[in-house]
Design an enzyme around this catalytic site. Sequence first.
Site, short mmCIF file in Angstrom:
data_model
loop_
_atom_site.label_atom_id
_atom_site.label_comp_id
_atom_site.label_asym_id
_atom_site.label_seq_id
_atom_site.Cartn_x
_atom_site.Cartn_y
_atom_site.Cartn_z
CD GLU A 227 23.63 135.10 37.46
OE1 GLU A 227 23.39 136.14 38.09
OE2 GLU A 227 22.75 134.39 36.96
CG HIS B 246 22.95 139.55 37.41
ND1 HIS B 246 21.84 139.03 38.05
CD2 HIS B 246 22.53 139.88 36.16
CE1 HIS B 246 20.81 139.03 37.22
NE2 HIS B 246 21.21 139.56 36.06
#
Length: 266
Positions: free
Chosen positions: A148, A143
């Site tokens: 994410e 990330h």
Amino acid sequence: MRLIPLKNTTEVGKWAARYIVNRINAFKPTADRPFVLGLPTGGTPMEAYKHLVALYKAGEVSFKNVVTFNMDEYVGLPQEHPESYYTFMHSNFFDHVDIPAENINLLNGNAPDIDEECRRYEEKIKSYGKIHLFMGGVGVDGHIAFNEPASSLASRTRIKTLTEETREANSRFFGGDANLVPKYALTVGVGTLLDAEEVMILVTGRGKAQALQAAVEGSINHMWTISCLQLHAKAIMVCDEPSTMELKVKTVKYFSELEAENIKNL
């Protein structure tokens, strides 16, 4: 993409700091034409901030005409909390250089209207035209900022739910208790990062090796958001030796030879 293969964390921080200073000085910023710099938090950029402060104190750079935008901030953590990114940035960088308070831009994780705060941040970036250089780090799962795995590669500044892996990794800043790490954060989007004129990612430690391999040798994949940098015209990965352990030997050799002049005398 450029890959700068160095020996250790100290060299990564020193190289990154010198690169930022050179870019600012070459730009010759003024009050009407500031240099716009994107900044991260966390353990990885600590050496870079230390060297930036040292270069400022040595009279090699001024931040008076630099405008900064930070990547992210936890939601719900009080601004004065020791682990807020507001506190981190002031403690490790802003309080030690000559940047004016009005030139500092940080996301407000306690804003009454989170969506409006994210829109405001994007508009503020656009008001300067673009971010000239965005420095960042990368998580063990690839990330960047708090984008994410499975984040849209076209995403803009927004609220994100943090994965258990990220909260576990960040628990070292919260006494080792992942339950104390906020579940949500505001973050610039992948698209926001890709809009920057230049993106420089610092990668240190054996734990980041798989992410670096995905970024440099893997395919573009939203499960490894760092791989989006393959789409960027001016992306730089500055890495230490342990983080290159998953790269092919010939890949490291190729970039070591290519960047030989740029990594000597550190």
